[in-house]
Design a protein around this motif. Structure first.
Motif, PDB file in Angstrom:
ATOM      1  N   GLU A 199     -47.703 -25.599 -15.243  1.00 39.90           N
ATOM      2  CA  GLU A 199     -47.332 -26.658 -14.479  1.00 39.90           C
ATOM      3  C   GLU A 199     -45.675 -26.343 -14.265  1.00 39.90           C
ATOM      4  N   ARG A 200     -44.904 -26.843 -13.516  1.00 35.86           N
ATOM      5  CA  ARG A 200     -43.625 -26.268 -13.321  1.00 35.86           C
ATOM      6  C   ARG A 200     -42.857 -26.609 -14.341  1.00 35.86           C
ATOM      7  N   LEU A 201     -42.854 -27.879 -14.995  1.00 34.45           N
ATOM      8  CA  LEU A 201     -42.213 -28.118 -16.115  1.00 34.45           C
ATOM      9  C   LEU A 201     -42.265 -27.220 -17.406  1.00 34.45           C
ATOM     10  N   GLU A 202     -43.721 -26.908 -17.657  1.00 33.68           N
ATOM     11  CA  GLU A 202     -44.201 -26.077 -18.684  1.00 33.68           C
ATOM     12  C   GLU A 202     -43.808 -24.545 -18.360  1.00 33.68           C
ATOM     13  N   GLU A 203     -43.458 -24.261 -17.249  1.00 25.90           N
ATOM     14  CA  GLU A 203     -42.699 -22.856 -17.185  1.00 25.90           C
ATOM     15  C   GLU A 203     -41.444 -22.893 -17.295  1.00 25.90           C
ATOM     16  N   GLN A 204     -40.648 -24.136 -16.889  1.00 23.25           N
ATOM     17  CA  GLN A 204     -39.198 -24.179 -17.055  1.00 23.25           C
ATOM     18  C   GLN A 204     -38.965 -24.158 -18.610  1.00 23.25           C
ATOM     19  N   ASP A 205     -39.807 -24.806 -19.469  1.00 25.50           N
ATOM     20  CA  ASP A 205     -39.377 -25.064 -20.767  1.00 25.50           C
ATOM     21  C   ASP A 205     -39.650 -23.746 -21.465  1.00 25.50           C
ATOM     22  N   ALA A 206     -40.766 -22.851 -21.130  1.00 25.72           N
ATOM     23  CA  ALA A 206     -41.145 -21.799 -21.639  1.00 25.72           C
ATOM     24  C   ALA A 206     -39.961 -20.884 -21.528  1.00 25.72           C
ATOM     25  N   VAL A 207     -39.417 -20.771 -20.262  1.00 24.63           N
ATOM     26  CA  VAL A 207     -38.300 -19.865 -19.963  1.00 24.63           C
ATOM     27  C   VAL A 207     -37.071 -20.126 -20.861  1.00 24.63           C
ATOM     28  N   TYR A 208     -36.800 -21.407 -21.124  1.00 24.70           N
ATOM     29  CA  TYR A 208     -35.650 -21.621 -22.052  1.00 24.70           C
ATOM     30  C   TYR A 208     -35.939 -21.310 -23.315  1.00 24.70           C
ATOM     31  N   ASP A 209     -37.166 -21.627 -23.784  1.00 25.08           N
ATOM     32  CA  ASP A 209     -37.697 -21.105 -25.401  1.00 25.08           C
ATOM     33  C   ASP A 209     -37.542 -19.710 -25.575  1.00 25.08           C
ATOM     34  N   LEU A 210     -37.923 -18.732 -24.579  1.00 22.33           N
ATOM     35  CA  LEU A 210     -37.988 -17.406 -24.294  1.00 22.33           C
ATOM     36  C   LEU A 210     -36.527 -16.942 -24.528  1.00 22.33           C
ATOM     37  N   ALA A 211     -35.636 -17.464 -23.512  1.00 24.09           N
ATOM     38  CA  ALA A 211     -34.297 -17.183 -23.554  1.00 24.09           C
ATOM     39  C   ALA A 211     -33.572 -17.307 -25.059  1.00 24.09           C
ATOM     40  N   MET A 212     -33.801 -18.281 -25.853  1.00 25.05           N
ATOM     41  CA  MET A 212     -33.208 -18.561 -26.966  1.00 25.05           C
ATOM     42  C   MET A 212     -33.750 -17.483 -27.889  1.00 25.05           C
ATOM     43  N   ALA A 213     -35.274 -17.202 -27.931  1.00 29.74           N
ATOM     44  CA  ALA A 213     -35.575 -16.372 -28.881  1.00 29.74           C
ATOM     45  C   ALA A 213     -34.988 -15.062 -28.578  1.00 29.74           C
ATOM     46  N   LEU A 214     -35.119 -14.439 -27.598  1.00 24.95           N
ATOM     47  CA  LEU A 214     -34.560 -13.174 -26.935  1.00 24.95           C
ATOM     48  C   LEU A 214     -33.150 -12.977 -27.588  1.00 24.95           C
ATOM     49  N   ARG A 215     -32.235 -13.986 -27.505  1.00 27.87           N
ATOM     50  CA  ARG A 215     -30.806 -14.207 -27.901  1.00 27.87           C
ATOM     51  C   ARG A 215     -30.912 -14.077 -29.531  1.00 27.87           C
ATOM     52  N   ALA A 216     -31.798 -14.708 -30.123  1.00 33.67           N
ATOM     53  CA  ALA A 216     -31.734 -14.792 -31.582  1.00 33.67           C
ATOM     54  C   ALA A 216     -32.264 -13.500 -32.065  1.00 33.67           C
ATOM     55  N   VAL A 217     -33.191 -12.948 -31.458  1.00 36.55           N
ATOM     56  CA  VAL A 217     -33.959 -11.448 -31.958  1.00 36.55           C
ATOM     57  C   VAL A 217     -32.748 -10.568 -31.552  1.00 36.55           C
ATOM     58  N   ALA A 218     -32.224 -10.400 -30.346  1.00 30.66           N
ATOM     59  CA  ALA A 218     -31.268  -9.400 -30.251  1.00 30.66           C
ATOM     60  C   ALA A 218     -29.884  -9.253 -30.868  1.00 30.66           C
ATOM     61  N   GLY A 219     -29.723 -10.651 -31.441  1.00 28.31           N
ATOM     62  CA  GLY A 219     -28.470 -10.600 -32.235  1.00 28.31           C
ATOM     63  C   GLY A 219     -27.116 -10.558 -31.265  1.00 28.31           C
ATOM     64  N   LYS A 220     -25.921 -10.434 -31.757  1.00 26.82           N
ATOM     65  CA  LYS A 220     -24.883 -10.648 -31.093  1.00 26.82           C
ATOM     66  C   LYS A 220     -24.676  -9.515 -30.078  1.00 26.82           C
ATOM     67  N   PRO A 221     -24.433  -9.450 -28.816  1.00 24.66           N
ATOM     68  CA  PRO A 221     -24.018  -8.575 -27.863  1.00 24.66           C
ATOM     69  C   PRO A 221     -22.965  -7.815 -28.127  1.00 24.66           C
ATOM     70  N   ARG A 222     -22.781  -6.551 -27.647  1.00 18.38           N
ATOM     71  CA  ARG A 222     -21.841  -5.812 -27.904  1.00 18.38           C
ATOM     72  C   ARG A 222     -20.536  -6.538 -27.015  1.00 18.38           C
ATOM     73  N   GLY A 223     -19.344  -6.320 -27.733  1.00 15.63           N
ATOM     74  CA  GLY A 223     -18.272  -7.216 -27.131  1.00 15.63           C
ATOM     75  C   GLY A 223     -18.066  -6.506 -25.878  1.00 15.63           C
ATOM     76  N   ARG A 224     -17.550  -7.539 -24.943  1.00 17.53           N
ATOM     77  CA  ARG A 224     -17.091  -7.067 -23.540  1.00 17.53           C
ATOM     78  C   ARG A 224     -16.138  -8.216 -22.874  1.00 17.53           C
ATOM     79  N   LYS A 225     -15.536  -7.707 -21.800  1.00 19.64           N
ATOM     80  CA  LYS A 225     -14.600  -9.074 -21.487  1.00 19.64           C
ATOM     81  C   LYS A 225     -15.507 -10.188 -20.717  1.00 19.64           C
ATOM     82  N   ARG A 226     -14.803 -11.385 -20.721  1.00 21.28           N
ATOM     83  CA  ARG A 226     -15.518 -12.309 -20.264  1.00 21.28           C
ATOM     84  C   ARG A 226     -15.921 -12.063 -18.666  1.00 21.28           C
TER      85      ARG A 226
END
Length: 288
Positions: free
Chosen positions: A138-165
């Protein structure tokens, strides 16, 4: 268990989800060699269901097995092959970095080293996308899953290497311009005018935000159109020209570099029922 010489060979196959949606999902089986070295401009998130899925990635040979999550970063070179004589079966979802950016809001794309993760957060966050391809999302299921995946990727990858804004809004304007003008010969000067961002700064931001260069982004969107046209029955020549390539050979070179197989081989691997009746005309000569 080794395959007996008396057992008939099993042909390689790929099933693609035919459900409309933002995420491309496949399930596949390969007995030996799967794909030559190639690069996607998406995150490739997957699960090995059986066997050993081996691939070269970031200078090393990796081995995906049941229980791991495959996490290939956009635009990273990789291949695919069976790690044992019994072959391997897997499911994969190809997720546009722009969808991840919608959740991250302009942060550099998370990078998970090694292309494999045993982290339970990624395992659970990817579960929605590695269900059977016949399971509709379902569309909402897909959208929720994308958000959850983005948060998991960010958490597992850790702090990105520093760069300008990064200038996320300008990059978004450039991306929108590309999607509306694929029929044009797009240049950085055109993207500079459309985005309001100096062209070389825009090019750097685009790579950090979407995982690939503007030119590669244009090429992959045209290849998306080629695949749709081939499944609708277009010849290689007609599909190439309609999608904006100079000719068939130009399109075939880019197709093979991006998907690891030439276009007709890609079509042949689709399981019966995945191609529409009369889905392609093999009168064209495939260029290897």
């Amino acid at each position: 268990m080794k395959r007996s010489p008396s057992m008939p060979p099993v042909s390689d196959w790929v099933i693609r989800s035919t459900q409309p949606g933002a995420i491309e999902r496949i399930e596949a089986w390969f007995g030996s060699h799967g794909y030559d070295p190639h690069r996607h401009d998406t995150y490739s998130i997957g699960r090995t269901l059986a066997g050993v899925q081996s691939f070269h990635y970031k200078g090393a040979l990796r081995h995906g097995m049941p229980g791991n999550t495959l996490v290939l970063h956009p635009d990273e070179l990789h291949d695919g092959m069976a790690g044992t004589e019994t072959g391997f079966r897997y499911r994969m979802a190809y997720i546009d970095p722009a969808l991840i950016q919608a959740a991250l809001g302009g942060q550099p794309l998370p990078f998970v080293p090694g292309g494999l993760s045993s982290d339970p957060r990624l395992f659970h966050a990817s579960e929605t996308f590695v269900q059977g391809v016949d399971h509709p999302l379902e569309r909402l299921e897909e959208q929720d899953a994308v958000y959850d995946l983005a948060m998991a990727l960010r958490a597992v990858a850790g702090k990105p290497r520093g760069r300008k804004r990064l200038d996320y809004r300008s990059a978004e304007r450039a991306k929108a311009f590309i999607l509306e003008h694929l029929h044009l010969g797009i240049t950085l000067e055109m993207l500079e005018r459309a985005s309001g961002r100096e062209q070389w700064s825009l090019s750097r931001d685009f790579r950090a935000l979407y995982g690939t260069s503007p030119y590669r982004f244009v090429t992959l969107r045209r290849l998306d159109n080629v695949r749709r046209l081939l499944l609708d029955g277009f010849t290689l020549v007609d599909a190439a020209l309609a999608a904006g390539f100079h000719d068939q050979s130009h399109m075939t070179r880019h197709f093979t570099r991006s998907y690891g197989v030439p276009p007709l081989r890609w079509l042949e691997r689709l399981r019966p029922g995945q191609q529409r009746a009369g889905s392609y005309k093999p009168a064209d000569t495939e260029l290897q």
